[in-house]
Design an enzyme around this catalytic site. Structure first.
Site, PDB file in Angstrom:
ATOM      1  N   SER A   1       0.834  -1.202   0.000  1.00  0.00           N
ATOM      2  CA  SER A   1       0.000   0.000   0.000  1.00  0.00           C
ATOM      3  C   SER A   1       0.867   1.248   0.000  1.00  0.00           C
ATOM      4  O   SER A   1       1.978   1.254   0.559  1.00  0.00           O
ATOM      5  CB  SER A   1      -0.861  -0.013   1.261  1.00  0.00           C
ATOM      6  OG  SER A   1      -1.447   1.248   1.480  1.00  0.00           O
TER       7      SER A   1
ATOM      8  N   LYS B   1       2.097  -3.985   6.587  1.00  0.00           N
ATOM      9  CA  LYS B   1       2.507  -3.959   5.173  1.00  0.00           C
ATOM     10  C   LYS B   1       4.024  -3.801   5.060  1.00  0.00           C
ATOM     11  O   LYS B   1       4.681  -4.486   4.272  1.00  0.00           O
ATOM     12  CB  LYS B   1       1.800  -2.829   4.422  1.00  0.00           C
ATOM     13  CG  LYS B   1       0.298  -3.031   4.257  1.00  0.00           C
ATOM     14  CD  LYS B   1      -0.008  -4.207   3.356  1.00  0.00           C
ATOM     15  CE  LYS B   1      -1.470  -4.552   3.301  1.00  0.00           C
ATOM     16  NZ  LYS B   1      -1.751  -5.859   2.709  1.00  0.00           N
TER      17      LYS B   1
ATOM     18  N   TYR C   1      -1.938  -1.291  10.817  1.00  0.00           N
ATOM     19  CA  TYR C   1      -2.188  -1.851   9.474  1.00  0.00           C
ATOM     20  C   TYR C   1      -1.000  -1.558   8.555  1.00  0.00           C
ATOM     21  O   TYR C   1      -0.448  -2.452   7.904  1.00  0.00           O
ATOM     22  CB  TYR C   1      -3.473  -1.259   8.883  1.00  0.00           C
ATOM     23  CG  TYR C   1      -3.573  -1.457   7.384  1.00  0.00           C
ATOM     24  CD1 TYR C   1      -3.826  -2.721   6.849  1.00  0.00           C
ATOM     25  CD2 TYR C   1      -3.383  -0.391   6.500  1.00  0.00           C
ATOM     26  CE1 TYR C   1      -3.887  -2.902   5.467  1.00  0.00           C
ATOM     27  CE2 TYR C   1      -3.455  -0.573   5.119  1.00  0.00           C
ATOM     28  CZ  TYR C   1      -3.704  -1.821   4.610  1.00  0.00           C
ATOM     29  OH  TYR C   1      -3.753  -2.008   3.251  1.00  0.00           O
TER      30      TYR C   1
HETATM   31  P1  NAD Z   1     -10.875  -7.263   1.035  1.00  0.00           P
HETATM   32  O1  NAD Z   1     -11.086  -7.278   2.498  1.00  0.00           O
HETATM   33  O2  NAD Z   1     -12.048  -7.040   0.144  1.00  0.00           O
HETATM   34  O3  NAD Z   1     -10.160  -8.626   0.567  1.00  0.00           O
HETATM   35  C1  NAD Z   1      -9.279  -9.339   1.402  1.00  0.00           C
HETATM   36  C2  NAD Z   1      -9.766 -10.767   1.441  1.00  0.00           C
HETATM   37  O4  NAD Z   1      -8.891 -11.554   2.270  1.00  0.00           O
HETATM   38  C3  NAD Z   1     -11.170 -10.901   2.031  1.00  0.00           C
HETATM   39  O5  NAD Z   1     -11.971 -11.639   1.128  1.00  0.00           O
HETATM   40  C4  NAD Z   1     -10.969 -11.672   3.347  1.00  0.00           C
HETATM   41  O6  NAD Z   1     -12.056 -12.517   3.631  1.00  0.00           O
HETATM   42  C5  NAD Z   1      -9.687 -12.421   3.063  1.00  0.00           C
HETATM   43  N1  NAD Z   1      -8.854 -12.785   4.219  1.00  0.00           N
HETATM   44  C6  NAD Z   1      -8.388 -11.961   5.205  1.00  0.00           C
HETATM   45  N2  NAD Z   1      -7.621 -12.676   6.057  1.00  0.00           N
HETATM   46  C7  NAD Z   1      -7.595 -13.952   5.591  1.00  0.00           C
HETATM   47  C8  NAD Z   1      -6.963 -15.150   6.025  1.00  0.00           C
HETATM   48  N3  NAD Z   1      -6.196 -15.194   7.133  1.00  0.00           N
HETATM   49  N4  NAD Z   1      -7.152 -16.284   5.309  1.00  0.00           N
HETATM   50  C9  NAD Z   1      -7.935 -16.276   4.192  1.00  0.00           C
HETATM   51  N5  NAD Z   1      -8.548 -15.181   3.740  1.00  0.00           N
HETATM   52  C10 NAD Z   1      -8.366 -14.035   4.426  1.00  0.00           C
HETATM   53  O7  NAD Z   1      -9.730  -6.180   0.731  1.00  0.00           O
HETATM   54  P2  NAD Z   1      -9.225  -5.582  -0.644  1.00  0.00           P
HETATM   55  O8  NAD Z   1      -9.599  -4.151  -0.671  1.00  0.00           O
HETATM   56  O9  NAD Z   1      -9.586  -6.463  -1.751  1.00  0.00           O
HETATM   57  O10 NAD Z   1      -7.659  -5.628  -0.396  1.00  0.00           O
HETATM   58  C11 NAD Z   1      -6.851  -6.713  -0.818  1.00  0.00           C
HETATM   59  C12 NAD Z   1      -5.438  -6.491  -0.332  1.00  0.00           C
HETATM   60  O11 NAD Z   1      -4.965  -5.245  -0.834  1.00  0.00           O
HETATM   61  C13 NAD Z   1      -5.306  -6.408   1.190  1.00  0.00           C
HETATM   62  O12 NAD Z   1      -4.108  -7.047   1.564  1.00  0.00           O
HETATM   63  C14 NAD Z   1      -5.228  -4.926   1.451  1.00  0.00           C
HETATM   64  O13 NAD Z   1      -4.527  -4.634   2.634  1.00  0.00           O
HETATM   65  C15 NAD Z   1      -4.481  -4.438   0.227  1.00  0.00           C
HETATM   66  N6  NAD Z   1      -4.739  -3.022  -0.064  1.00  0.00           N
HETATM   67  C16 NAD Z   1      -6.023  -2.596  -0.208  1.00  0.00           C
HETATM   68  C17 NAD Z   1      -6.273  -1.253  -0.446  1.00  0.00           C
HETATM   69  C18 NAD Z   1      -7.685  -0.750  -0.567  1.00  0.00           C
HETATM   70  O14 NAD Z   1      -7.892   0.458  -0.475  1.00  0.00           O
HETATM   71  N7  NAD Z   1      -8.674  -1.582  -0.816  1.00  0.00           N
HETATM   72  C19 NAD Z   1      -5.205  -0.350  -0.563  1.00  0.00           C
HETATM   73  C20 NAD Z   1      -3.900  -0.824  -0.439  1.00  0.00           C
HETATM   74  C21 NAD Z   1      -3.672  -2.171  -0.189  1.00  0.00           C
HETATM   75  C1  UD1 Z   2      -6.772   5.109   3.519  1.00  0.00           C
HETATM   76  C2  UD1 Z   2      -5.886   4.439   4.527  1.00  0.00           C
HETATM   77  C3  UD1 Z   2      -4.673   3.844   3.843  1.00  0.00           C
HETATM   78  C4  UD1 Z   2      -5.078   2.955   2.681  1.00  0.00           C
HETATM   79  C5  UD1 Z   2      -5.906   3.810   1.725  1.00  0.00           C
HETATM   80  C6  UD1 Z   2      -6.322   3.068   0.483  1.00  0.00           C
HETATM   81  C7  UD1 Z   2      -6.299   5.812   6.538  1.00  0.00           C
HETATM   82  C8  UD1 Z   2      -5.692   6.759   7.515  1.00  0.00           C
HETATM   83  N1  UD1 Z   2      -5.482   5.399   5.534  1.00  0.00           N
HETATM   84  O1  UD1 Z   2      -6.095   6.216   3.031  1.00  0.00           O
HETATM   85  O2  UD1 Z   2      -3.919   3.099   4.759  1.00  0.00           O
HETATM   86  O3  UD1 Z   2      -3.956   2.427   2.034  1.00  0.00           O
HETATM   87  O4  UD1 Z   2      -7.067   4.257   2.427  1.00  0.00           O
HETATM   88  O5  UD1 Z   2      -7.565   2.524   0.571  1.00  0.00           O
HETATM   89  O6  UD1 Z   2      -7.429   5.403   6.657  1.00  0.00           O
HETATM   90  N2  UD1 Z   2     -12.346  11.627   3.520  1.00  0.00           N
HETATM   91  C9  UD1 Z   2     -13.324  12.531   3.898  1.00  0.00           C
HETATM   92  N3  UD1 Z   2     -14.454  12.034   4.514  1.00  0.00           N
HETATM   93  C10 UD1 Z   2     -14.652  10.698   4.724  1.00  0.00           C
HETATM   94  C11 UD1 Z   2     -13.644   9.789   4.309  1.00  0.00           C
HETATM   95  C12 UD1 Z   2     -12.496  10.290   3.721  1.00  0.00           C
HETATM   96  O7  UD1 Z   2     -13.178  13.731   3.728  1.00  0.00           O
HETATM   97  O8  UD1 Z   2     -15.690  10.316   5.287  1.00  0.00           O
HETATM   98  C13 UD1 Z   2     -11.131  12.142   2.853  1.00  0.00           C
HETATM   99  C14 UD1 Z   2      -9.848  11.855   3.611  1.00  0.00           C
HETATM  100  O9  UD1 Z   2      -9.575  12.866   4.544  1.00  0.00           O
HETATM  101  C15 UD1 Z   2      -8.829  11.797   2.447  1.00  0.00           C
HETATM  102  C16 UD1 Z   2      -9.643  11.254   1.286  1.00  0.00           C
HETATM  103  O10 UD1 Z   2     -11.008  11.494   1.612  1.00  0.00           O
HETATM  104  O11 UD1 Z   2      -8.399  13.096   2.132  1.00  0.00           O
HETATM  105  C17 UD1 Z   2      -9.448   9.766   1.048  1.00  0.00           C
HETATM  106  O12 UD1 Z   2      -9.689   9.070   2.263  1.00  0.00           O
HETATM  107  P1  UD1 Z   2      -9.690   7.464   2.342  1.00  0.00           P
HETATM  108  O13 UD1 Z   2     -10.590   6.923   1.287  1.00  0.00           O
HETATM  109  O14 UD1 Z   2      -9.987   7.065   3.757  1.00  0.00           O
HETATM  110  O15 UD1 Z   2      -8.214   7.040   1.923  1.00  0.00           O
HETATM  111  P2  UD1 Z   2      -6.803   7.502   2.545  1.00  0.00           P
HETATM  112  O16 UD1 Z   2      -6.968   8.387   3.698  1.00  0.00           O
HETATM  113  O17 UD1 Z   2      -5.972   7.977   1.407  1.00  0.00           O
END
Ligand code: NAD
Ligand code: UD1
Length: 329
Positions: free
Chosen positions: A124, A152, A148
């Site tokens: 991330s 990572k 969290y």
């Molecule tokens: P998500 O929660 O939709 O998907 C993660 C999946 O992993 C879920 O289906 C959950 O049931 C499964 N899971 C969790 N722990 C497990 C375990 N121990 N064994 C088996 N399954 C397990 O999340 P996502 O948004 O699809 O994210 C996927 C990956 O990307 C995550 O590692 C997350 O940290 C990373 N990531 C997500 C974002 C985001 O904004 N969505 C941003 C940066 C990184």
């Molecule tokens: C969050 C996570 C980050 C993760 C990323 C991607 C936090 C502190 N960080 O980042 O670890 O990798 O998502 O999914 O949560 N905002 C509002 N009102 C709201 C929600 C958000 O104004 O109700 C604003 C926030 O202040 C920010 C932007 O929207 O400026 C995006 O927020 P968000 O979607 O939570 O993502 P990040 O903060 O970038």
């Protein structure tokens, strides 16, 4: 290639499974369904015509995961499984460290024991902390501000050490910026459990009249004072994973930002969402959210240079596809 997809019924994993099938790969999903639903498989099947093999298991369960490795011959693993809610990680740090670290270590043990030499990991942009300058390049200093994010960073370190000790292995760290949107068919998308924290899910609840959106701060050093982020369509992000498979046969550690390179403010997102979907998003300006940074966007050129990956969807597509999936749910 047979590819193990951990967390493959989740938001990003399910979209990536579609992309893998499109490229002729055979994805095999393992997920414990702690944050996703089995119905994601129906969406995948309707879109791709293929119902991938699925095992409901915890990746931390070595015996169960070993059994899957014995049944298949995986050329690569894409490791999405993990807990991802920042606020929850502050309240439940042990659960986050245990789940995210142990699942990765268990997966690496199974890979080593079964001769699988390639892993792609979901990292991330949070590992860059509060960057000193923008856009963010992969060699910027790393730091984190919550458990969290620390999982990572620790996993990135574990994977580097693993590759150092297993020189024939290929490790790719993909640092995602802010994934939003949904599959354009409306059959797959993000279904967050409980109260959402990320911007787009909250925008959509506000558009449905279920709450008023708090805009966290309008006094940042950004063009309109609200926070700026690099939003990337989840289908583009999925394509970044098939592109990353190009490194599968190359030993080493590869790190890529997956973003668009453009930053959008909270108000720009609200305005675009209202315009493309013809709905109102009620909001109020609130205090800054603790831990937030003013602006964060990628330099995505390394992924383009080395993997030929470039995000193609704009912010309008992201807002339209997200609403198309969520509006009737
Ligand atoms: P998500 O929660 O939709 O998907 C993660 C999946 O992993 C879920 O289906 C959950 O049931 C499964 N899971 C969790 N722990 C497990 C375990 N121990 N064994 C088996 N399954 C397990 O999340 P996502 O948004 O699809 O994210 C996927 C990956 O990307 C995550 O590692 C997350 O940290 C990373 N990531 C997500 C974002 C985001 O904004 N969505 C941003 C940066 C990184
Ligand atoms: C969050 C996570 C980050 C993760 C990323 C991607 C936090 C502190 N960080 O980042 O670890 O990798 O998502 O999914 O949560 N905002 C509002 N009102 C709201 C929600 C958000 O104004 O109700 C604003 C926030 O202040 C920010 C932007 O929207 O400026 C995006 O927020 P968000 O979607 O939570 O993502 P990040 O903060 O970038």
């Amino acid at each position: 290639m047979q590819i193990l997809v951990t967390g493959g019924t989740g938001y990003i994993g399910s979209h990536t499974v579609i992309e893998l099938i499109r490229y002729g790969h055979t994805p095999v999903i393992v997920d414990n369904l702690s944050n996703s639903k089995i119905t994601a498989l129906d969406g995948i099947e309707k879109i791709s015509g293929v119902r991938p093999e699925f095992y409901e298991l915890d990746v931390c369960d070595k015996a169960a995961l070993s059994q899957v490795f014995k049944t298949h011959d995986f050329a690569a693993c894409i490791h999405f499984a993990g807990l991802k809610a920042v606020g929850e990680s502050v309240r439940l740090p042990l659960e986050y460290y245990k789940n995210n670290l142990l699942s990765t270590i268990t997966l690496l043990e199974c890979m080593r024991e079964n001769g699988c030499k390639c892993i792609i990991f979901s990292s991330s942009a949070t590992v860059y902390g509060d960057p000193a300058s923008l856009p963010i390049k992969e060699d910027f200093p790393l730091s984190t501000t919550n458990p969290y994010g620390t999982t990572k960073l620790m996993i990135e370190r574990i994977l580097r050490d693993f590759q150092f000790a297993n020189k024939e292995c290929s490790v790719t760290l993909l640092r995602y910026f802010n994934p939003i949107g949904a599959h354009p068919t409306g059959l797959l998308g993000e279904d967050p459990n409980g109260i959402p924290n990320n911007l787009l899910p909250v925008v959509m609840k506000a558009a449905k009249g279920e709450l008023t959106l708090n805009v966290f701060g309008n006094d940042y050093d950004t063009p309109d004072g609200t926070g700026v982020r690099d939003y990337i369509h989840v289908c583009d992000l999925a394509a970044g994973h098939t592109a990353a498979l190009k490194n599968a046969g190359k030993p080493g550690v590869f790190v890529y930002n997956l973003g668009t390179g453009s930053g959008f403010s909270v108000l720009e997102i609200i305005n675009t969402f209202e315009r493309v979907n013809g709905v109102k998003v009620p909001y109020v300006i609130a205090d800054r959210r603790p831990g937030d940074i003013a602006a964060c966007y990628a330099d995505p050129s390394k992924a383009e240079r080395e993997l030929g990956f470039k995000a193609v969807h704009g912010i309008e597509d992201m807002c339209r596809d997200a609403w198309n999936y969520a509006k009737d749910r």
